[in-house]
Enzyme design. Structure first.
Site, PDB file in Angstrom:
ATOM      1  N   CYS A  12     -38.113   0.567 -63.061  1.00 46.42           N
ATOM      2  CA  CYS A  12     -39.274  -0.327 -63.204  1.00 46.42           C
ATOM      3  C   CYS A  12     -40.362   0.098 -62.215  1.00 46.42           C
ATOM      4  O   CYS A  12     -40.127   0.931 -61.323  1.00 46.42           O
ATOM      5  CB  CYS A  12     -38.867  -1.780 -62.981  1.00 46.42           C
ATOM      6  SG  CYS A  12     -38.700  -2.248 -61.247  1.00 46.42           S
ATOM      7  N   CYS A  36     -33.130  -5.016 -58.455  1.00 47.05           N
ATOM      8  CA  CYS A  36     -32.737  -3.910 -59.340  1.00 47.05           C
ATOM      9  C   CYS A  36     -31.696  -3.013 -58.671  1.00 47.05           C
ATOM     10  O   CYS A  36     -31.600  -2.959 -57.439  1.00 47.05           O
ATOM     11  CB  CYS A  36     -33.951  -3.042 -59.676  1.00 47.05           C
ATOM     12  SG  CYS A  36     -35.152  -3.823 -60.755  1.00 47.05           S
ATOM     13  N   GLU A  71     -31.646   0.221 -58.416  1.00 42.47           N
ATOM     14  CA  GLU A  71     -32.239   1.287 -57.601  1.00 42.47           C
ATOM     15  C   GLU A  71     -32.517   0.796 -56.184  1.00 42.47           C
ATOM     16  O   GLU A  71     -32.215   1.467 -55.199  1.00 42.47           O
ATOM     17  CB  GLU A  71     -33.569   1.763 -58.228  1.00 42.47           C
ATOM     18  CG  GLU A  71     -33.437   2.376 -59.610  1.00 42.47           C
ATOM     19  CD  GLU A  71     -33.548   1.366 -60.745  1.00 42.47           C
ATOM     20  OE1 GLU A  71     -33.108   0.203 -60.570  1.00 42.47           O
ATOM     21  OE2 GLU A  71     -34.057   1.748 -61.804  1.00 42.47           O
ATOM     22  N   GLU A 131     -28.661 -10.236 -60.246  1.00 40.64           N
ATOM     23  CA  GLU A 131     -29.581 -11.263 -60.746  1.00 40.64           C
ATOM     24  C   GLU A 131     -29.392 -12.591 -60.016  1.00 40.64           C
ATOM     25  O   GLU A 131     -28.464 -12.753 -59.216  1.00 40.64           O
ATOM     26  CB  GLU A 131     -29.389 -11.419 -62.260  1.00 40.64           C
ATOM     27  CG  GLU A 131     -29.718 -10.111 -62.981  1.00 40.64           C
ATOM     28  CD  GLU A 131     -29.702 -10.214 -64.493  1.00 40.64           C
ATOM     29  OE1 GLU A 131     -29.172 -11.197 -65.048  1.00 40.64           O
ATOM     30  OE2 GLU A 131     -30.241  -9.267 -65.120  1.00 40.64           O
ATOM     31  N   ASN A 153     -27.682  -3.834 -60.298  1.00 41.88           N
ATOM     32  CA  ASN A 153     -28.636  -4.947 -60.337  1.00 41.88           C
ATOM     33  C   ASN A 153     -27.907  -6.244 -60.010  1.00 41.88           C
ATOM     34  O   ASN A 153     -26.738  -6.444 -60.367  1.00 41.88           O
ATOM     35  CB  ASN A 153     -29.385  -5.030 -61.668  1.00 41.88           C
ATOM     36  CG  ASN A 153     -28.507  -5.036 -62.894  1.00 41.88           C
ATOM     37  OD1 ASN A 153     -27.409  -4.478 -62.900  1.00 41.88           O
ATOM     38  ND2 ASN A 153     -28.977  -5.660 -63.956  1.00 41.88           N
TER      39      ASN A 153
HETATM   40  N1  THU Z   1     -33.220  -3.538 -63.886  1.00 35.84           N
HETATM   41  C1  THU Z   1     -32.779  -2.628 -62.968  1.00 35.84           C
HETATM   42  O1  THU Z   1     -31.771  -2.853 -62.279  1.00 35.84           O
HETATM   43  N2  THU Z   1     -33.479  -1.479 -62.836  1.00 35.84           N
HETATM   44  C2  THU Z   1     -34.579  -1.149 -63.560  1.00 35.84           C
HETATM   45  O2  THU Z   1     -35.252  -0.179 -63.249  1.00 35.84           O
HETATM   46  C3  THU Z   1     -34.939  -1.970 -64.713  1.00 35.84           C
HETATM   47  C4  THU Z   1     -34.417  -3.365 -64.664  1.00 35.84           C
HETATM   48  C5  THU Z   1     -32.453  -4.782 -64.050  1.00 35.84           C
HETATM   49  C6  THU Z   1     -33.117  -5.992 -63.480  1.00 35.84           C
HETATM   50  C7  THU Z   1     -32.492  -7.094 -64.298  1.00 35.84           C
HETATM   51  O3  THU Z   1     -31.264  -7.450 -63.723  1.00 35.84           O
HETATM   52  C8  THU Z   1     -32.193  -6.433 -65.642  1.00 35.84           C
HETATM   53  O4  THU Z   1     -32.265  -5.039 -65.425  1.00 35.84           O
HETATM   54  C9  THU Z   1     -33.163  -6.812 -66.740  1.00 35.84           C
HETATM   55  O5  THU Z   1     -34.463  -6.644 -66.331  1.00 35.84           O
END
Ligand code: THU
Length: 135
Positions: free
Chosen positions: A86, A53, A55, A44, A42
């Protein structure tokens, strides 16, 4: 590549997570039909909506290299419980494969469960919906 190795790759990429805002690290590893594996984390952003994310980071790497069919994806977020993808990522995973894509949710390389894509995104909206209704 077996599921355990896919989980190991996801764990490795989890270390690269850029998550200073949530402090939640996620790693993913995608096995494509070619046999190649692409990892992602991930990423940000201070403008939260620009976050990507793990994935989708991994999938977009593979697709950018010419891959188009996912066989399996391993995901490691929390090390205490299974982290499911998500909703947006479920939709993106389903774009590049069928309902048999294996989704491996892991706490570590010894502790993981395997789900079919159809189980975690039943009734997915797909290109078939567009094709059938754009005649
Ligand atoms: N996140 C992912 O990388 N994958 C998911 O399926 C769920 C959420 C990350 C996004 C963000 O950086 C952190 O988790 C919190 O939401």
């Amino acid at each position: 590549m077996n599921y355990k190795d896919l989980v190991k790759t996801a764990l490795k990429y989890r270390e690269n997570a850029y998550s200073p805002y949530s402090n939640f690290k996620v790693g993913a590893a995608v096995l494509f039909e070619s046999g190649k594996v692409y990892g992602g984390c991930n990423i940000e952003n201070a403008s939260f909506g620009a976050t990507n994310c793990a994935e989708r980071s991994a999938i977009f790497k593979g697709v950018s290299e010419g891959e188009n069919k996912i066989l399996a994806i391993a995901i490691v977020g929390s090390l205490e419980e299974y982290t499911y993808p998500c909703g947006i990522c479920r939709q993106v995973i389903s774009e590049f494969g069928d309902e048999n894509i294996k989704v491996i949710l892991a706490k570590n390389e010894e502790d993981y469960i395997v789900k079919d894509m159809s189980e975690i995104l039943p009734g997915a909206f797909t290109k078939g919906d567009l094709e059938r209704n754009n005649k």
